[in-house]
Scaffold this active site. Structure first.
Site, PDB file in Angstrom:
ATOM      1  N   GLU A  38      26.417  10.639 -21.100  1.00  0.00           N
ATOM      2  CA  GLU A  38      27.541  10.991 -20.214  1.00  0.00           C
ATOM      3  C   GLU A  38      27.396  10.187 -18.910  1.00  0.00           C
ATOM      4  O   GLU A  38      26.275   9.970 -18.428  1.00  0.00           O
ATOM      5  CB  GLU A  38      27.424  12.494 -19.917  1.00  0.00           C
ATOM      6  N   LYS A 109      36.224  15.613 -21.266  1.00  0.00           N
ATOM      7  CA  LYS A 109      35.386  16.810 -21.367  1.00  0.00           C
ATOM      8  C   LYS A 109      36.249  18.060 -21.238  1.00  0.00           C
ATOM      9  O   LYS A 109      37.049  18.194 -20.296  1.00  0.00           O
ATOM     10  CB  LYS A 109      34.323  16.764 -20.266  1.00  0.00           C
ATOM     11  N   CYS A 143      28.430  16.671 -23.152  1.00  0.00           N
ATOM     12  CA  CYS A 143      27.458  17.591 -22.588  1.00  0.00           C
ATOM     13  C   CYS A 143      27.794  19.057 -22.802  1.00  0.00           C
ATOM     14  O   CYS A 143      27.720  19.539 -23.902  1.00  0.00           O
ATOM     15  CB  CYS A 143      27.186  17.242 -21.121  1.00  0.00           C
ATOM     16  N   VAL A 170      20.842  19.411 -18.228  1.00  0.00           N
ATOM     17  CA  VAL A 170      19.880  19.953 -17.269  1.00  0.00           C
ATOM     18  C   VAL A 170      19.336  21.308 -17.742  1.00  0.00           C
ATOM     19  O   VAL A 170      18.241  21.698 -17.361  1.00  0.00           O
ATOM     20  CB  VAL A 170      20.468  20.071 -15.842  1.00  0.00           C
TER      21      VAL A 170
HETATM   22  C1  ACM Z   1      26.491  18.847 -18.216  1.00  0.00           C
HETATM   23  O1  ACM Z   1      27.488  19.270 -18.785  1.00  0.00           O
HETATM   24  N1  ACM Z   1      26.432  17.622 -17.732  1.00  0.00           N
HETATM   25  C2  ACM Z   1      25.326  19.708 -18.019  1.00  0.00           C
END
Ligand code: ACM
Length: 268
Positions: A38, A109, A143, A170
């Site tokens: 990402e 996203k 992510c 994370v």
């Molecule tokens: C994330 O969605 N970058 C933790």
């Protein structure tokens, strides 16, 4: 086909350098499809929306997609990677898939993580699309999308054999959860994560967890990178392994869903 994952520590704001490093790592190892993390070209932790906007590119047509396209044209391969997108006044945490004939697909996203909600617009479109790129049928997610099992499920229902997952993780759960996502959908799940730390925002030090994985439809780890390794690693897979949805001779994972009983899942 060969599926490759690139894991590295993008330096915030150094777009040319990050592109050079990412494509240098990828170019050193042969693959048919590569996945980059990402926001691989900019780094993750924008201070605010205007700062993110100053790095965002129009997709397709920006310098990052142009560089990915020329990489793919020279090698006959495909690359998926994440970057910030501007589209008129909107700003998205997006990913692109490009190939030897140029731009293939855009994904925005769907589930924004934490402070991303203050930076990006939320994508309201159904972008869970599946693309037949010859080597395989693939879908994308970014992510935090992983924590919603619906994301992988929809891609599987629509025929994806491989979920290309671009990540800056994370939280410590995804690399293990990828096994579940793979098994419950009988798809390959390939997670390209980043390494390193960013602390550009007061009281928000982000430690990225690395440990990128590729998991088979039967839940086997085909690849597990280290937490701090930088590199590009590939595995040889047969994407049609993902077409066998039989968990037992009597259990077809997609056809046996009881959709008539799942209404609560889509109630607001
Ligand atoms: C994330 O969605 N970058 C933790």
């Amino acid at each position: 086909m060969r599926l490759g994952i690139v894991q590295f520590d993008p330096e915030f704001g150094k777009v040319e350098k990050n592109l050079r490093v990412a494509l240098g790592l990828a170019g050193a190892v042969e693959a048919d499809v590569y996945i980059l993390p990402e926001l691989f070209s900019t780094g993750y932790q924008f201070k605010d929306r205007p700062e993110a906007a100053s790095y965002a590119e129009e997709l397709p047509g920006g310098p990052t997609t142009d560089a990915l396209e020329s990489f793919c044209r020279g090698r006959g391969c495909y690359v998926a990677g994440g970057l910030a997108e501007k589209s008129s006044d909107n700003l998205y945490n997006s990913a692109v898939l490009v190939g030897p004939d140029g731009f293939v697909a855009l994904y925005r996203k769907t589930h924004l993580f934490d402070r991303e909600k203050e930076i990006y617009d939320v994508n309201d479109e159904d972008m869970f699309r599946v693309y037949d790129i010859g080597f395989a049928r693939v879908g994308m997610m970014i992510c935090f999308d992983w924590i919603y099992p619906e994301t992988t499920r929809i891609l599987a229902v629509r025929g994806a054999q491989i979920v290309l997952h671009m990540a800056n993780l994370v939280l410590p759960y995804c690399q293990a959860a990828a096994v579940t996502r793979a098994v419950e959908n009988r798809v390959f799940v390939a997670v390209a994560n980043r390494t390193g730390t960013e602390d550009r925002v007061p009281d928000e030090t982000l430690e990225f967890t690395g440990a990128s994985v590729i998991v088979s439809p039967k839940g086997e780890y085909l690849l597990q990178a280290g937490e701090t390794d930088e590199g590009c690693w590939t595995v040889s897979i047969d994407p049609t392994d993902a077409d066998d949805k039989m968990a037992t001779p009597r259990n077809h994972l997609i056809d046996d869903r009881r959709t008539e009983l799942y209404g609560a899942l889509v109630e607001p």
